[in-house]
Design an enzyme around this catalytic site. Structure first.
Site, mmCIF file in Angstrom:
data_model
loop_
_atom_site.group_PDB
_atom_site.id
_atom_site.type_symbol
_atom_site.label_atom_id
_atom_site.label_comp_id
_atom_site.label_asym_id
_atom_site.label_seq_id
_atom_site.Cartn_x
_atom_site.Cartn_y
_atom_site.Cartn_z
ATOM 1 N N SER A 125 0.826 -1.206 0.000
ATOM 2 C CA SER A 125 0.000 0.000 0.000
ATOM 3 C C SER A 125 0.863 1.260 0.000
ATOM 4 O O SER A 125 1.628 1.490 -0.924
ATOM 5 C CB SER A 125 -0.964 -0.043 1.184
ATOM 6 O OG SER A 125 -1.931 0.981 1.080
ATOM 7 N N ASP A 174 -1.177 1.729 -4.110
ATOM 8 C CA ASP A 174 -2.145 0.737 -4.596
ATOM 9 C C ASP A 174 -3.535 1.316 -4.766
ATOM 10 O O ASP A 174 -4.485 0.584 -5.058
ATOM 11 C CB ASP A 174 -2.181 -0.480 -3.677
ATOM 12 C CG ASP A 174 -2.739 -0.166 -2.293
ATOM 13 O OD1 ASP A 174 -2.641 1.006 -1.868
ATOM 14 O OD2 ASP A 174 -3.271 -1.080 -1.639
#
Length: 466
Positions: free
Chosen positions: A91, A247
């Site tokens: 992430s 992401d």
């Protein structure tokens, strides 16, 4: 092993191919078909290969999505009829890290109960390889991102089909009056660009070339990392700027003047809109809508939602907990100031693309993001934060809780120790990685915030195990 956002850590130290293989084998015990995708990090290809090998070795079929955003992967579980999804991503973490996150068909990340079960199978080696002639099959899927774009365009083109329905002059180009700058941060957020363009917006991009080193800026989008976006928006005479993390499960924003929108303010805007949409019809005895927010959220969100006819419900920090609450009846929205936004009638995944289009539609209707931001009275709230060093976090928290219970009747323990007073609140939480106890206090007056912080700090100092 699993935190609130899955497994994350430095590649080669905490995260490696053996771990990915083992997670794949453990997930296979409960799934016949799994979708696997990854973000742009260079290490992702090896980890995704290992996951696929572990899944197939135990008889599970694998659908490889390639490089996709996390929201696209989460939605793909249902779209392609799979039992689970596995994303290889860290992430917003820095480039040397990578990780693994697991998803349900509803779009919700695996709950703690589910990840505990996976971890238990790993610990006990409770997995079985399939016979040589029953290994799972693998096939590639190359249209997941385009399907996400088509879904968003359809949603925002149809009346009453979106969280924030736009009202452009043309039904085919509902966002044609908007100019948007999208900072992709070298990540996987391209779906946002393509959907905005398809809906008629003029779109400029920053750092749109996928690059897992994140050379342009740090992957986490915030006021410190988005200086280029803050300069570009007014220079290009755009209506707003949007930024994603690596992401694209997070989305944050910048006004036309280049002002970064604080996370609590953006949360208040989204939550107010969701609550007002429910309360706008004359429905008589309609229950008050609920919004899920983490325990460290500013009072400005609760006050804003209450004025809109709704209520907030506090959850532990982490999008999995927000999603779990938002899945219950009566919830219309959930979000975290970090940039994770969930509309449960759309998906239980934090979808940065959906959030970007929802914000664009909101600005289209109200003409100015800056005006919307000014409607949220942040000057009426004062927040204080401190970190206190301790020797034993668990023992310190036990002693702190014991004294707090002697002083206060109602203590929320869903994530740390949260105490509400008539004029504000304070929260005492242990750090997850350092020998620290963190304390946050907020009130509607500076003096009260200082008093709440001082009171909490006194209790911590008296009870900390050094």
């Amino acid at each position: 092993m699993f935190g609130t956002s899955g497994i994350r850590g430095p590649v080669g130290e905490e995260v490696n191919a053996r771990l990915a293989l083992d997670v794949g084998r453990a997930v296979a015990a409960e799934a016949d078909t799994v979708v696997v995708g990854r973000d742009v990090r260079g290490t992702g290809s090896v980890l995704a290969d290992a996951l696929s090998a572990g899944l197939r070795e135990c008889g599970t079929d694998v659908m490889r999505l390639g490089i996709v955003s996390t929201p696209t992967l989460a939605r793909s579980v249902q779209w392609f009829g799979a039992d689970a999804g596995v994303g290889v991503t860290a992430s917003h973490n820095p480039a040397p890290d990578n990780g693994i996150k697991l998803w349900n068909p509803s779009g919700q990340a695996f709950t703690p109960t589910q990840t505990d079960a996976v971890e238990e199978r790993l610990t006990n080696d409770a997995v079985e390889s399939a016979p040589w002639d029953e290994f799972g099959k693998e096939r590639g899927v190359d249209d997941a991102s385009s399907r996400h774009v088509e879904h968003l365009v359809s949603t925002f083109s149809e009346p009453d089909g979106s969280p924030d329905q736009p009202t452009g002059d043309s039904p085919n180009d509902p966002l044609e009056d908007l100019t948007v700058v999208v900072d992709l941060g070298n990540g996987t957020g391209r779906v946002t660009v393509d959907a905005l363009y398809a809906l008629g917006a003029t779109v400029h991009t920053l750092d749109a070339q996928p690059d897992g080193r994140f050379p342009a800026r740090k992957s986490e989008p915030n006021a410190e990392t988005l200086t280029a976006l803050q300069s570009a928006v007014p220079s290009l005479d755009a209506d707003l700027g949007i930024a994603h993390d690596g992401d694209a499960d997070r989305m944050v924003a910048v006004t036309a003047d280049g002002e970064y929108v604080p996370g609590d303010v953006l949360l208040a805007l989204f939550a107010r809109e969701a609550a007002e949409d429910v309360n706008s019809p004359a429905t008589g005895d309609t229950p008050r809508p609920s919004v899920a927010v983490p325990v460290d959220t500013s009072l400005v969100v609760a006050d804003t939602v209450q004025r809109a006819g709704g209520d907030v419900a506090y959850t532990p920090v982490g999008d999995v907990h927000i999603a779990e609450a938002a899945s219950r009846d009566g919830f219309v929205f959930g979000g975290e100031p970090s940039g994770a936004w969930i509309w449960p009638d759309q998906t239980l995944a934090p979808d940065g693309h959906l959030a970007a289009l929802s914000l664009a539609a909101l600005v289209q209707r109200h003409d100015s993001l800056g005006t919307l931001v000014d409607e949220i009275p942040t000057d009426s709230y004062v927040t204080r934060r401190e970190n206190v060093s301790v020797g034993d976090r668990a023992a310190s928290m036990d002693a702190i809780e014991a004294e707090l219970r002697e002083r206060y009747v109602d203590i929320d323990t869903i994530d740390g120790l949260r105490v509400e007073t008539d004029d504000g609140w304070f929260l005492v939480r242990p750090s997850g990685t350092e020998p620290l106890v963190r304390v946050t206090a907020e009130a509607r007056a500076e003096r009260t915030a200082d008093e709440l912080l001082e009171s909490a700090r006194e209790i911590i100092d008296d009870n900390a195990v050094r």
